[in-house]
Design a protein around this motif. Structure first.
Motif: not given
Ligand SMILES: [Zn+2]
Length: 471
Positions: A347-353, A287-295
């Motif tokens: 996509a996540c708001a944090c900007g990670r792809g 999980e990133c600080p924007a709340g998404s579980l990034h693979v």
């Molecule tokens: Zn994110």
């Protein structure tokens, strides 16, 4: 969210943490023959690439991986020949559909043929004691480096770094066996301290709370159920742990429930970062600080498959199947995790792809048996409980076809909730089944320290659940 703006500038680390992160830990990794330092730097760049660029790199690495194992791993030499599969022709991840899935049973049956010719040093691992499907497998240095780098990257997402004081609440026998003097020394230097998550007595929880107060860690790491027990005990005793300066609670190894997240956030006064992965399948998502579980898409090809084996659409639930690109020495190719989940269409708001895992629902191979003999996925029952906001933990214990015990750790349990549980359980298991709802202080853990959500004493469970699913 103040946290995300704070961590966007990178870890706010002190001098000693920088010493650990920049010198001590990299030195240890070099001595171990790991190139995790360079890998982490690469991952920290590629996480900002577009989804398309990441997918292209992934397909490229997948092709190299398949070429390597097609040449060096006897099991896959044979399998590719049988399937007339040509790795060089791979265009996208979808082409993996031509290859069979890999489960624990096939690894057990072909373990020797799955070792690559000319492999480097390997470490032996075992897992699955608590799920009833033990597995022995091998991990090479390439995979270890990738897993370390991926975990390290995700740690730094939260403004903390290796070397920041850490308290680990963990019960895996492997971790404990590895507590030799060298490891204790290393952990001491890196300011990581282990609290074994075996005992769950009040005295043990009080000891944990005292440790947290004394050590004032920057981060906590552990099973959500273990940490929630500590948090619940602190709240019960009105011990304030929210002002100790803990910056993040990392949880992994089990499903994280909404009520646990809220409890941990409130008691420790910081955000909770969920991680999804396993010793066998690898470090899959964080999980990133924007709340998404990034693979961790640079190393992990994650397929979500429907019951018919076809890829699920974004948002659609399916079994999570993993190809770990760092495992050419002992391949995990289309490995069935047994967990159900879905990829997010957004996509996540944090900007990670990096792709986002929308939902992980835990083991698909846990089943219960209805009064009429029908085998149901345990999720048919766990769904009923997961809606309850006041629930901290639960366990469903099927004692007999006509008797199921539901143990709940909850702040409150009113008569309405009680009767709703009985009604909903009977709707699924059968009207004649006695549903015994017990409110308990704690739920016993299995010897590995892990919490079992569903237990059954019925014969249907004697066979490994993974197979029953396709019966
Ligand atoms: Zn994110």
């Amino acid at each position: 969210m103040s946290q995300s703006s704070e961590v966007a500038t990178g870890p706010r680390s002190g001098l000693y943490t920088r010493l650990c992160s920049n010198w001590l830990f990299p030195l240890q990794e070099r001595l171990k023959g790991h190139d995790s330092v360079a890998l982490r730097r690469r991952l920290e760049a590629s996480q900002w690439w577009s989804a398309e660029a990441l997918a292209e790199q992934q397909a490229h690495r997948l092709r190299d991986f398949l070429l390597s194992i097609g040449q060096r791993v006897p099991y896959y030499q044979q399998l590719f020949a049988q399937a007339a599969f040509e790795p060089r022709g791979l265009q996208s991840v979808r082409d993996l559909q031509a290859l069979p899935l890999l489960d624990k049973r096939s690894i057990r049956a072909h373990s020797a043929q799955m070792l690559a010719h000319g492999h480097g040093p390997l470490a032996r691992y075992s897992t699955g004691g608590s799920s009833g499907e033990p597995l022995v497998f091998w991990i090479g240095k390439a995979r270890k480096s990738h897993d370390v780098a991926a975990k390290w990257r995700a740690t730094r997402w939260w403004g903390v770094d290796i070397g920041d004081p850490e308290l680990v609440v963990w019960g895996s026998p492997i971790e404990l066996r590895a507590q030799d003097r060298l490891k204790r020394l290393r952990d001491g230097l890196l300011r990581s301290h282990l609290l074994p998550a075996f005992g769950v007595s009040e005295a043990t929880l009080d000891h944990f709370i005292a440790s947290i107060q004394r050590r004032r860690p920057a981060m906590l790491f552990g099973y959500p159920s273990s940490l929630a027990q500590i948090a619940g005990r602190a709240r019960q005793r009105s011990v304030d742990l929210s002002g100790l300066g803990i910056r993040v609670v990392f949880v992994t190894g089990e499903l994280l429930y909404a009520a646990q997240r809220v409890l941990l956030q409130e008691v420790f006064g910081c955000p909770v970062a969920n991680g999804y992965g396993a010793r066998d399948a690898g470090f899959i998502a964080h999980e990133c600080p924007a709340g998404s579980l990034h693979v961790c898409a640079e190393d992990i090809v994650l397929e979500v498959l429907r019951a018919d084996g076809q890829p699920a659409a974004p948002g659609e639930l399916g079994e999570l199947v993993v190809t770990h690109l760092g495992t050419a020495d002992f391949p995990f190719l289309r490995y069935r995790t047994g967990d159900m989940g879905a990829l997010s269409p957004y996509a996540c708001a944090c900007g990670r792809g990096l792709p986002v895992l929308a939902d992980v629902q835990g083991k698909s191979n846990h089943f219960v048996v209805a009064e009429n003999g029908a085998v149901l996925p345990a999720s048919a029952l766990t769904y009923i409980l997961r809606d309850m906001p006041q629930l901290v933990q639960y366990q469903i214990h099927q004692r007999a076809r006509d008797h199921t015990v539901v143990r709940l750790v909850a702040d409150t349990l009113d008569a309405h909730s009680h009767s709703r549980i009985v009604r909903d359980f009977q709707a699924r298991l059968g009207a004649g089944v006695q549903i015994e709802v017990q409110r308990v202080e704690q739920i016993e853990v299995v010897p590995s320290g892990k919490h079992r959500f569903v237990l059954s004493e019925l014969d249907a469970f004697a066979a490994p659940g993974g197979e029953a699913r396709h019966a």
